[in-house]
Write a protein that holds these residues in place. Structure first.
Motif, PDB file in Angstrom:
ATOM      1  N   UNK A   1     -23.118 -10.349  29.098  1.00  0.00           N
ATOM      2  CA  UNK A   1     -22.182  -9.326  28.622  1.00  0.00           C
ATOM      3  C   UNK A   1     -22.933  -8.108  28.104  1.00  0.00           C
ATOM      4  N   UNK A   2     -23.983  -8.347  27.314  1.00  0.00           N
ATOM      5  CA  UNK A   2     -24.738  -7.238  26.744  1.00  0.00           C
ATOM      6  C   UNK A   2     -25.429  -6.421  27.827  1.00  0.00           C
ATOM      7  N   UNK A   3     -25.973  -7.097  28.827  1.00  0.00           N
ATOM      8  CA  UNK A   3     -26.648  -6.390  29.913  1.00  0.00           C
ATOM      9  C   UNK A   3     -25.662  -5.527  30.690  1.00  0.00           C
ATOM     10  N   UNK A   4     -24.438  -6.039  30.858  1.00  0.00           N
ATOM     11  CA  UNK A   4     -23.433  -5.285  31.593  1.00  0.00           C
ATOM     12  C   UNK A   4     -23.045  -3.980  30.928  1.00  0.00           C
ATOM     13  N   UNK A   5     -23.315  -3.871  29.612  1.00  0.00           N
ATOM     14  CA  UNK A   5     -22.987  -2.634  28.902  1.00  0.00           C
ATOM     15  C   UNK A   5     -24.075  -1.577  29.053  1.00  0.00           C
ATOM     16  N   UNK A   6     -25.230  -1.975  29.569  1.00  0.00           N
ATOM     17  CA  UNK A   6     -26.344  -1.042  29.691  1.00  0.00           C
ATOM     18  C   UNK A   6     -26.245  -0.246  30.991  1.00  0.00           C
ATOM     19  N   UNK A   7     -26.594   0.986  30.916  1.00  0.00           N
ATOM     20  CA  UNK A   7     -26.579   1.831  32.105  1.00  0.00           C
ATOM     21  C   UNK A   7     -27.933   1.853  32.767  1.00  0.00           C
ATOM     22  N   UNK A   8     -27.951   1.632  34.062  1.00  0.00           N
ATOM     23  CA  UNK A   8     -29.203   1.670  34.807  1.00  0.00           C
ATOM     24  C   UNK A   8     -29.459   3.053  35.377  1.00  0.00           C
ATOM     25  N   UNK A   9     -30.409   3.158  36.285  1.00  0.00           N
ATOM     26  CA  UNK A   9     -30.713   4.450  36.914  1.00  0.00           C
ATOM     27  C   UNK A   9     -29.487   5.032  37.604  1.00  0.00           C
ATOM     28  N   UNK A  10     -29.249   6.311  37.385  1.00  0.00           N
ATOM     29  CA  UNK A  10     -28.118   6.970  38.017  1.00  0.00           C
ATOM     30  C   UNK A  10     -26.777   6.535  37.456  1.00  0.00           C
ATOM     31  N   UNK A  11     -26.784   5.917  36.278  1.00  0.00           N
ATOM     32  CA  UNK A  11     -25.532   5.499  35.669  1.00  0.00           C
ATOM     33  C   UNK A  11     -24.962   4.222  36.231  1.00  0.00           C
ATOM     34  N   UNK A  12     -25.710   3.547  37.126  1.00  0.00           N
ATOM     35  CA  UNK A  12     -25.231   2.290  37.702  1.00  0.00           C
ATOM     36  C   UNK A  12     -25.386   1.173  36.660  1.00  0.00           C
ATOM     37  N   UNK A  13     -24.320   0.418  36.353  1.00  0.00           N
ATOM     38  CA  UNK A  13     -24.439  -0.641  35.342  1.00  0.00           C
ATOM     39  C   UNK A  13     -25.441  -1.712  35.771  1.00  0.00           C
ATOM     40  N   UNK A  14     -26.147  -2.238  34.811  1.00  0.00           N
ATOM     41  CA  UNK A  14     -27.062  -3.341  35.070  1.00  0.00           C
ATOM     42  C   UNK A  14     -26.304  -4.659  35.057  1.00  0.00           C
ATOM     43  N   UNK A  15     -26.881  -5.674  35.656  1.00  0.00           N
ATOM     44  CA  UNK A  15     -26.258  -6.999  35.697  1.00  0.00           C
ATOM     45  C   UNK A  15     -27.332  -8.053  35.502  1.00  0.00           C
TER      46      UNK A  15
END
Length: 299
Positions: free
Chosen positions: A7-21
């Motif tokens: 759940x916490x990882x899903x709240x993080x934004x990856x490169x280009x605003x793509x959510x992390x999983x």
């Protein structure tokens, strides 16, 4: 922990605003921990054996934002978590197919005892103790408040006795408030009360802040509690970030703490105006100091 990590990882934004999983694999068994390997920040203890290898293979099987566990782990958490059977999978490094389960979420079971004992065994050799508890409950329903401390060795049947008492008093009008202490939360202030409120309000994992605020409001209205000051205090306690729906109290920490404890006590008092209240505090040897203070004030 796996659910929280995903759940916490899903709240993080990856490169280009793509959510992390995140994908999590969990296995249970013997592990051999050896010498330190690596250097600097990457240094760790070497861990070898079938169990960490299996966890790694299960992690590879898991879909993004999901947790997959081995069958041995599933047997240990059955009743505590809901799971979907993924069937047997061929995993690299294992000669026989491995049965896998995807963890969906925690169950609605209120306690460890309830989760492990969906069907209760007969109560044996505790009739005298049960009669004593029932007699004290009768006094309470007559307006004489009662407080009892039930002690005994682990596994002797304390929770089973309380379950029998709860079943016995179910015949008449009553409210049952159940608070569960945990070895994992002895340093988490008011965790038993927060968990109780979340269950009583009917919170589920994907509720947003507005939904939780509405459910909390309905709960307070249903038991006849004065929602004026209590609602923002309890919404703050439950970390409900419903922007614009309420004004968080701006008080010094000691005043906020005192008013929150008083609001929690008034909830019990409000329940008691409708019917006699049976308050069960289980595993109290793990109670956190703030909950202990609240319980003393309530008594």
């Amino acid at each position: 922990a796996g659910l929280a990590a995903a759940t916490a990882t899903g709240r993080l934004g990856g490169p280009g605003g793509v959510p992390l999983a995140a994908r999590v694999g969990i296995a249970t068994g013997l592990v051999i921990v050896g010498d330190l390997v690596g250097e600097g920040a990457a240094q760790e203890e070497a861990v070898v054996g079938d169990t960490p290898n299996l966890a790694a293979r299960l992690q590879a099987v898991a879909e993004p934002d999901s947790i997959v566990v081995a069958e041995a782990t599933q047997r240990l958490v059955a009743g505590l978590f809901t799971a979907t059977d993924l069937g047997e999978r061929e995993l690299k490094g294992f000669t026989a197919p491995v049965r896998c389960w995807r963890i969906v979420g925690e169950t609605a079971a209120e306690s460890r005892f309830e989760a492990r004992h969906a069907v209760l065994t007969p109560l044996v050799g505790r009739h005298e103790e049960l009669a004593f508890l029932a007699e004290r409950w009768h006094r309470a329903t007559s307006g004489q408040g009662q407080v009892l401390l039930l002690t005994g060795e682990a596994g002797i049947g304390k929770s089973r006795l309380l379950a029998a008492l709860a079943a016995q008093v179910a015949a008449g009008p009553r409210s049952v408030l159940r608070y569960f202490c945990s070895a994992h939360y002895t340093n988490s202030a008011l965790h038993p009360l927060i968990s109780h409120l979340e269950r009583a309000a009917g919170f589920v994992g994907d509720d947003n802040a507005d939904t939780r605020f509405d459910k909390l409001t309905t709960l307070l209205t249903g038991i006849g509690a004065e929602a004026g000051e209590a609602l923002p205090l309890l919404a703050t306690l439950l970390s409900i970030d419903a922007r614009g729906r309420y004004r968080p109290p701006k008080l010094p920490a000691p005043a906020l703490r005192a008013r929150t404890l008083a609001a929690l006590t008034r909830l019990v008092e409000a329940s008691a105006t409708n019917a006699p209240v049976l308050v069960l505090v289980e595993d109290a040897h793990w109670i956190d100091p703030t909950t202990a203070e609240w319980l003393e004030a309530l008594v």
